[in-house]
Design an enzyme around this catalytic site. Sequence first.
Site, PDB file in Angstrom:
ATOM      1  N   HIS A 105      -1.867   0.689  -9.656  1.00 56.70           N
ATOM      2  CA  HIS A 105      -2.582  -0.276  -8.799  1.00 56.70           C
ATOM      3  C   HIS A 105      -3.319  -1.320  -9.650  1.00 56.70           C
ATOM      4  O   HIS A 105      -4.545  -1.466  -9.559  1.00 56.70           O
ATOM      5  CB  HIS A 105      -3.558   0.453  -7.861  1.00 56.70           C
ATOM      6  CG  HIS A 105      -3.937  -0.382  -6.673  1.00 56.70           C
ATOM      7  ND1 HIS A 105      -4.196   0.142  -5.425  1.00 56.70           N
ATOM      8  CD2 HIS A 105      -4.111  -1.728  -6.530  1.00 56.70           C
ATOM      9  CE1 HIS A 105      -4.514  -0.827  -4.571  1.00 56.70           C
ATOM     10  NE2 HIS A 105      -4.469  -1.972  -5.233  1.00 56.70           N
ATOM     11  N   ARG A 142       0.852  -1.194   0.000  1.00 52.84           N
ATOM     12  CA  ARG A 142       0.000   0.000   0.000  1.00 52.84           C
ATOM     13  C   ARG A 142       0.881   1.234   0.000  1.00 52.84           C
ATOM     14  O   ARG A 142       1.925   1.277   0.689  1.00 52.84           O
ATOM     15  CB  ARG A 142      -0.896   0.023   1.240  1.00 52.84           C
ATOM     16  CG  ARG A 142      -2.109  -0.883   1.169  1.00 52.84           C
ATOM     17  CD  ARG A 142      -3.130  -0.391   0.133  1.00 52.84           C
ATOM     18  NE  ARG A 142      -4.308  -1.222   0.083  1.00 52.84           N
ATOM     19  CZ  ARG A 142      -4.498  -2.248  -0.761  1.00 52.84           C
ATOM     20  NH1 ARG A 142      -3.576  -2.568  -1.642  1.00 52.84           N
ATOM     21  NH2 ARG A 142      -5.626  -2.927  -0.749  1.00 52.84           N
TER      22      ARG A 142
HETATM   23  P1  NDP Z   1      -2.071 -11.792   4.325  1.00 52.28           P
HETATM   24  O1  NDP Z   1      -2.971 -11.273   5.375  1.00 52.28           O
HETATM   25  O2  NDP Z   1      -2.253 -13.184   3.834  1.00 52.28           O
HETATM   26  O3  NDP Z   1      -0.548 -11.663   4.799  1.00 52.28           O
HETATM   27  C1  NDP Z   1      -0.054 -10.513   5.428  1.00 52.28           C
HETATM   28  C2  NDP Z   1       1.402 -10.759   5.804  1.00 52.28           C
HETATM   29  O4  NDP Z   1       1.961  -9.545   6.305  1.00 52.28           O
HETATM   30  C3  NDP Z   1       1.562 -11.811   6.908  1.00 52.28           C
HETATM   31  O5  NDP Z   1       2.706 -12.595   6.658  1.00 52.28           O
HETATM   32  C4  NDP Z   1       1.784 -10.948   8.149  1.00 52.28           C
HETATM   33  O6  NDP Z   1       2.542 -11.573   9.182  1.00 52.28           O
HETATM   34  C5  NDP Z   1       2.574  -9.816   7.564  1.00 52.28           C
HETATM   35  N1  NDP Z   1       2.505  -8.622   8.422  1.00 52.28           N
HETATM   36  C6  NDP Z   1       1.431  -7.907   8.807  1.00 52.28           C
HETATM   37  N2  NDP Z   1       1.789  -6.878   9.595  1.00 52.28           N
HETATM   38  C7  NDP Z   1       3.130  -6.954   9.728  1.00 52.28           C
HETATM   39  C8  NDP Z   1       4.089  -6.176  10.428  1.00 52.28           C
HETATM   40  N3  NDP Z   1       3.742  -5.121  11.161  1.00 52.28           N
HETATM   41  N4  NDP Z   1       5.390  -6.544  10.342  1.00 52.28           N
HETATM   42  C9  NDP Z   1       5.752  -7.628   9.626  1.00 52.28           C
HETATM   43  N5  NDP Z   1       4.893  -8.406   8.938  1.00 52.28           N
HETATM   44  C10 NDP Z   1       3.589  -8.068   8.988  1.00 52.28           C
HETATM   45  O7  NDP Z   1      -2.198 -10.752   3.116  1.00 52.28           O
HETATM   46  P2  NDP Z   1      -2.017 -11.005   1.553  1.00 52.28           P
HETATM   47  O8  NDP Z   1      -0.733 -11.700   1.317  1.00 52.28           O
HETATM   48  O9  NDP Z   1      -3.240 -11.588   0.985  1.00 52.28           O
HETATM   49  O10 NDP Z   1      -1.956  -9.482   1.031  1.00 52.28           O
HETATM   50  C11 NDP Z   1      -0.974  -8.602   1.529  1.00 52.28           C
HETATM   51  C12 NDP Z   1      -1.269  -7.186   1.040  1.00 52.28           C
HETATM   52  O11 NDP Z   1      -0.987  -7.058  -0.353  1.00 52.28           O
HETATM   53  C13 NDP Z   1      -2.718  -6.698   1.143  1.00 52.28           C
HETATM   54  O12 NDP Z   1      -3.059  -6.342   2.465  1.00 52.28           O
HETATM   55  C14 NDP Z   1      -2.702  -5.500   0.213  1.00 52.28           C
HETATM   56  O13 NDP Z   1      -2.260  -4.349   0.905  1.00 52.28           O
HETATM   57  C15 NDP Z   1      -1.658  -5.895  -0.838  1.00 52.28           C
HETATM   58  N6  NDP Z   1      -2.305  -6.201  -2.106  1.00 52.28           N
HETATM   59  C16 NDP Z   1      -2.043  -5.394  -3.174  1.00 52.28           C
HETATM   60  C17 NDP Z   1      -2.611  -5.647  -4.385  1.00 52.28           C
HETATM   61  C18 NDP Z   1      -2.303  -4.802  -5.561  1.00 52.28           C
HETATM   62  O14 NDP Z   1      -3.035  -4.859  -6.564  1.00 52.28           O
HETATM   63  N7  NDP Z   1      -1.229  -4.037  -5.531  1.00 52.28           N
HETATM   64  C19 NDP Z   1      -3.561  -6.745  -4.587  1.00 52.28           C
HETATM   65  C20 NDP Z   1      -3.748  -7.550  -3.393  1.00 52.28           C
HETATM   66  C21 NDP Z   1      -3.138  -7.269  -2.215  1.00 52.28           C
HETATM   67  P3  NDP Z   1       2.026 -12.921   9.922  1.00 52.28           P
HETATM   68  O15 NDP Z   1       2.249 -14.014   8.910  1.00 52.28           O
HETATM   69  O16 NDP Z   1       2.886 -13.030  11.110  1.00 52.28           O
HETATM   70  O17 NDP Z   1       0.563 -12.691  10.212  1.00 52.28           O
HETATM   71  C1  OXD Z   2      -5.939  -4.983  -3.254  1.00 56.52           C
HETATM   72  C2  OXD Z   2      -6.662  -5.767  -4.247  1.00 56.52           C
HETATM   73  O1  OXD Z   2      -6.036  -5.278  -2.066  1.00 56.52           O
HETATM   74  O2  OXD Z   2      -6.720  -5.333  -5.420  1.00 56.52           O
HETATM   75  O3  OXD Z   2      -5.233  -4.057  -3.666  1.00 56.52           O
HETATM   76  O4  OXD Z   2      -7.161  -6.847  -3.916  1.00 56.52           O
END
Ligand code: NDP
Ligand code: OXD
Length: 303
Positions: free
Chosen positions: A266, A218
């Site tokens: 995005h 993000r």
């Molecule tokens: P998940 O919830 O499956 O995984 C999140 C990961 O981030 C976990 O490993 C978690 O740790 C880790 N995490 C969270 N907070 C912290 C922190 N403070 N310090 C270190 N590690 C942390 O999410 P997804 O993999 O499904 O998606 C991740 C992100 O990708 C979404 O939230 C979104 O922002 C972004 N995204 C972007 C897209 C785009 O089009 N650009 C599309 C889809 C997603 P733990 O394993 O310990 O819980």
């Molecule tokens: C996001 C998505 O989280 O596109 O950015 O799913």
Amino acid sequence: MALLLHSTPERAAVWGRIFADAGEVFVADEASVSDPAQITHLACWVPPADLARYPNLHTVICVGAGTDHFPHLPVGVALSRTLAPGIEAMVRDWAVMATLALHRDLPIYLDQATRGEWRTHMPLAASARRIGIMGMGRIGRLAAETLQDMGFAVTGYSRSGAAVPGIRVFGADALTEFLAGADILICLLPLTPETRGLMNDAFFARLPQGARLVQAGRGAQLDMAALRRALESGQVSAAMLDVTDPEPLPQGHWTWADPRVWITPHVAAHTDAGEGARHALAVIRAGRNGQPLPGLVDRDRGY
Ligand code: NDP
Ligand code: OXD
């Protein structure tokens, strides 16, 4: 019990067919709500302005993976993020594309091309490039597996440091050690109070000199002024960003004209309408059967 979708007519048509086949009540848009008390589930990317209109709303389903734009849901309303598998694959593809572009010096060659300049830079083997992935969730793990299969030396970083077979994962208390080994840093973190502004001057200083950044988490996780300073000092040599703050990134922003920074608007992932609808059905059924909701977001943790 009915689900209201707040989306486009094209998506509503797909959801309508899937809900009809499943025998579930579906309302295609707010204008079609005849009895607001009937609405128990809402599916949307951006929520409609007036949620108080739906007194029996108990579950909101985000059709995207990131839910940072749902901070003020009414107390007692559950939030589920979609588990549409296509999202993970698409973001993985974008992250691999960006990583390869940076690994093989594409920003340098594209810049040289604007001047018709034929100049070579020594390419590195994948095995000589260390990739650090921040966020080892659904998307990060998939990206890690793919990049490791391609021969890169991959490590991960997550809040818990939970083990991922075959990959060294650092926990939140080992950020410095993790960053020191990331020649290409990929951010796949959710936006939470802890990750907002994470990538700042002190953060970049801990990377190896000349590191490259791939950002698909993000926009608000990245301090753009700090990135600029890191590029000027050579601490960071190039970046590919799919997310920015704000979005859309305004015309005239310095990054558009900087050959070291490449931006996509995005588009790393887009939720397939059918997959989104099937996730919503799974949420409805789990709730009805008293089972844990798929994709339930922990509101305290923020993801
Ligand atoms: P998940 O919830 O499956 O995984 C999140 C990961 O981030 C976990 O490993 C978690 O740790 C880790 N995490 C969270 N907070 C912290 C922190 N403070 N310090 C270190 N590690 C942390 O999410 P997804 O993999 O499904 O998606 C991740 C992100 O990708 C979404 O939230 C979104 O922002 C972004 N995204 C972007 C897209 C785009 O089009 N650009 C599309 C889809 C997603 P733990 O394993 O310990 O819980
Ligand atoms: C996001 C998505 O989280 O596109 O950015 O799913």
